[in-house]
Design an enzyme around this catalytic site. Structure first.
Site, PDB file in Angstrom:
ATOM      1  CB  SER A  55      -1.016  -0.292   1.164  1.00  0.00           C
ATOM      2  OG  SER A  55      -0.678  -0.137   2.432  1.00  0.00           O
TER       3      SER A  55
ATOM      4  CG  HIS B 214      -0.955   4.559   4.013  1.00  0.00           C
ATOM      5  ND1 HIS B 214      -2.459   3.486   4.687  1.00  0.00           N
ATOM      6  CD2 HIS B 214      -0.663   3.243   3.948  1.00  0.00           C
ATOM      7  CE1 HIS B 214      -2.017   2.663   4.358  1.00  0.00           C
ATOM      8  NE2 HIS B 214      -1.208   2.061   3.816  1.00  0.00           N
TER       9      HIS B 214
END
Length: 262
Positions: A132, A185
């Site tokens: 991710s 992230h």
């Protein structure tokens, strides 16, 4: 009743068969590592990015943590999100550039920043793994490209800058999905913005060297689904014809409306 789009197995199969080489390799490694953790559970801890365990002998973690996942669903969702973004990146920049970046700086840079934030500011030791971080890196890069053509999008009376889309997704996912790394992230998105702005383009090997490697090893001829670094000269699948010919000499399709080529 509303009609919903149906998944076409033939189109899906065609898309998978046309994936470029580096994208295939990275996806295969992710699946293989997940499979290897079934009999060898220690592999997950070995490949994960654990801030307190990163030293000169374990710097490899900065490159292995995006390839390792917590479980099957974690891997599948990341692969579904990553595949179209990675395929588009490789089609634009070539297989060698993609391989060099995603086995090097695109892991070490966000991973290194994450360690600095975790240990230096947050005084924490949260373990992270999963592709991710690459998803948000590529989303940030694509968002800046889109921003140039479409600077804003509207939600009700509000006009929101297009480049902020990945950041909005980071916040939303952090609220609705448990055990995701908000900091990780953000680190991935930050590197994506730097890449799109051109600040870290120097990390790519010189194009002359890449062309020499391609020519010397005949990569276009030897490797199926290889994407050249020189899209203008070679195209995606090798040297394109440049001789001008008349329309009358172009071979016609045997059937009306039938498309030639891939």
């Amino acid at each position: 009743m509303p009609s919903f789009p149906q998944l076409n197995p033939l189109r899906l199969r065609s898309y998978i068969l046309r994936l470029p080489l580096c994208t295939r390799v990275l996806l295969f490694v992710m699946v293989a590592l997940w499979g290897a953790t079934i009999p060898f559970t220690w592999l997950r801890q070995w490949a994960a990015l654990v801030p307190d365990q990163v030293n000169l002998a374990s710097m490899y973690r900065l490159n292995t943590f995006p390839l390792m996942h917590l479980g099957f669903l974690h891997m599948i969702f990341n692969i579904l999100a990553l595949t179209p973004l990675l395929e588009r990146f490789e089609s634009e920049f070539g297989t060698l550039v993609t391989l060099a970046l995603f086995t090097g700086p695109f892991g070490t840079l966000p991973g290194g920043i994450y360690i600095l934030l975790e240990k230096g500011i947050l005084r924490s030791n949260t373990t992270v793994m999963g592709a991710s971080i690459w998803v948000f890196l590529l989303l940030a890069s694509e968002a800046l490209k889109t921003h140039k053509a479409n600077p804003n999008f509207s939600i009700g009376p509000y006009r929101i800058p297009t480049w902020t889309t990945p950041l909005i997704l980071v916040f939303i996912i952090s609220f609705i999905v448990p055990n995701v790394s908000f900091i990780g992230h953000l680190c991935g998105a930050g590197i994506g913005y730097l890449w799109a702005l051109g600040y870290i383009k120097f990390l790519v090997p010189p194009e002359k060297i890449l062309r020499w490697v391609e020519t010397k090893l005949n990569l276009l001829g030897r490797l199926p689904h290889y994407v050249s670094v020189d899209q203008k000269t070679y195209g995606r699948y090798g040297v394109l014809p440049t001789t001008a010919v008349g329309l009358g000499s172009i071979p016609r399709s045997p059937e009306t409306g039938q498309r030639l080529g891939p």
